[in-house]
Design a protein around this motif. Structure first.
Motif, PDB file in Angstrom:
ATOM      1  N   GLU A 118       7.335  -5.528  -7.563  1.00 35.30           N
ATOM      2  CA  GLU A 118       6.474  -5.987  -6.473  1.00 35.30           C
ATOM      3  C   GLU A 118       6.909  -5.381  -5.142  1.00 35.30           C
ATOM      4  O   GLU A 118       6.068  -5.006  -4.312  1.00 35.30           O
ATOM      5  CB  GLU A 118       6.515  -7.514  -6.391  1.00 35.30           C
ATOM      6  N   ASP A 119       8.228  -5.261  -4.939  1.00 40.56           N
ATOM      7  CA  ASP A 119       8.721  -4.652  -3.704  1.00 40.56           C
ATOM      8  C   ASP A 119       8.364  -3.166  -3.649  1.00 40.56           C
ATOM      9  O   ASP A 119       8.019  -2.637  -2.580  1.00 40.56           O
ATOM     10  CB  ASP A 119      10.238  -4.827  -3.611  1.00 40.56           C
ATOM     11  N   ASN A 121       5.759  -1.798  -5.083  1.00 41.25           N
ATOM     12  CA  ASN A 121       4.316  -1.732  -4.821  1.00 41.25           C
ATOM     13  C   ASN A 121       4.020  -1.968  -3.343  1.00 41.25           C
ATOM     14  O   ASN A 121       3.175  -1.279  -2.741  1.00 41.25           O
ATOM     15  CB  ASN A 121       3.605  -2.767  -5.691  1.00 41.25           C
ATOM     16  N   THR A 122       4.711  -2.934  -2.735  1.00 40.02           N
ATOM     17  CA  THR A 122       4.508  -3.211  -1.313  1.00 40.02           C
ATOM     18  C   THR A 122       4.916  -2.030  -0.449  1.00 40.02           C
ATOM     19  O   THR A 122       4.217  -1.684   0.521  1.00 40.02           O
ATOM     20  CB  THR A 122       5.311  -4.455  -0.900  1.00 40.02           C
ATOM     21  N   GLU A 125       2.229   0.612  -0.706  1.00 39.89           N
ATOM     22  CA  GLU A 125       1.027   0.221   0.044  1.00 39.89           C
ATOM     23  C   GLU A 125       1.215   0.423   1.543  1.00 39.89           C
ATOM     24  O   GLU A 125       0.308   0.910   2.237  1.00 39.89           O
ATOM     25  CB  GLU A 125       0.678  -1.241  -0.261  1.00 39.89           C
ATOM     26  N   ASN A 126       2.397   0.048   2.047  1.00 43.81           N
ATOM     27  CA  ASN A 126       2.661   0.227   3.484  1.00 43.81           C
ATOM     28  C   ASN A 126       2.674   1.708   3.858  1.00 43.81           C
ATOM     29  O   ASN A 126       2.125   2.104   4.900  1.00 43.81           O
ATOM     30  CB  ASN A 126       3.993  -0.424   3.849  1.00 43.81           C
TER      31      ASN A 126
END
Length: 234
Positions: A118-119, A121-122, A125-126
């Motif tokens: 999840e980190d 992926n974040t 995205e950023n």
């Protein structure tokens, strides 16, 4: 029959003698602008500047987006081989060599390997938002010109009509046609110029949006492929 031909020839000669030879008069774009008066010249000058800015932004962004869309078709396969072999540094070097939005997103994900998915992926995205912002740099100005140019042209139309009616009002309805023509020129030339600039800017804006969307889609597909790569069983 002979008398008829002689009579017809005489009438034609008389017509040519009565009417001077007329030549077709053409009006160049420069003459059209100059005949519009000071108001038309100022407004068309502003529109010309907007046209120059629109064309510059279009080609500058077009080349930037075109460069951003170039990526080696075997890029993700090479990244997969490096990651699978534990050669993280080699994968980073490969991303640096590509120097594209897709490679920078991938490098951001590689740098987060070992963190929760999840980190990662974040982080991707950023980084993707920053890349999209870079791709869309100054494109909003092009959209503004596309909307503002016709409005500036219509402003010239209103000014031209005001000048024409003011001339009529101050001359008690007996204004000369030459005086009225200046106001009409102002109205017509600025409208045409504003529409031309607006159409060019609008078409350029939409073309850039389409090209940018393709790069964004490419970035999203690469991000999905990279996350799938991390989820593959060892």
């Amino acid at each position: 029959m002979l008398n008829f031909l002689i009579q017809e020839g005489a009438e034609e000669a008389a017509t040519q003698a009565a009417d001077p030879e007329t030549t077709e008069k053409t009006l160049s774009v420069l003459e059209l602008v100059m005949n519009g008066g000071l108001a038309a010249q100022i407004i068309i000058g502003v529109l010309f500047i907007l046209l120059f800015v629109a064309v510059y932004i279009y080609f500058e962004r077009l080349f930037a987006v075109k460069a951003a869309s170039k990526i080696n078709s075997n890029f993700m396969n090479q990244i997969r081989d490096h990651v699978a072999g534990g050669n993280i540094q080699g994968a980073k070097v490969l991303c640096a060599q590509q120097d594209s939005p897709v490679s920078r997103l991938t490098e951001k994900g590689i740098s987060r390997i070992g963190s929760p998915l999840e980190d990662i992926n974040t982080a991707i995205e950023n980084a993707g938002r920053l890349e999209v912002y870079k791709l869309e740099k100054n494109v909003s100005i092009l959209a503004t010109i596309a909307g503002a140019a016709p409005m500036i042209g219509f402003l010239g139309t209103v000014i031209g009509m005001v000048l024409a009616f003011h001339q009529l009002a101050t001359s008690s309805g007996q204004a000369e046609m030459g005086a009225l023509a200046e106001g009409i020129y102002t109205a017509m030339t600025t409208t045409v110029a504003g529409l031309i600039v607006g159409i060019i800017a609008y078409m350029g804006y939409n073309h850039l949006v389409v090209r940018t969307d393709k790069v964004v889609h490419q970035m999203e597909a690469t991000a999905v492929d990279f996350l799938d790569l991390l989820n593959e069983p060892a």
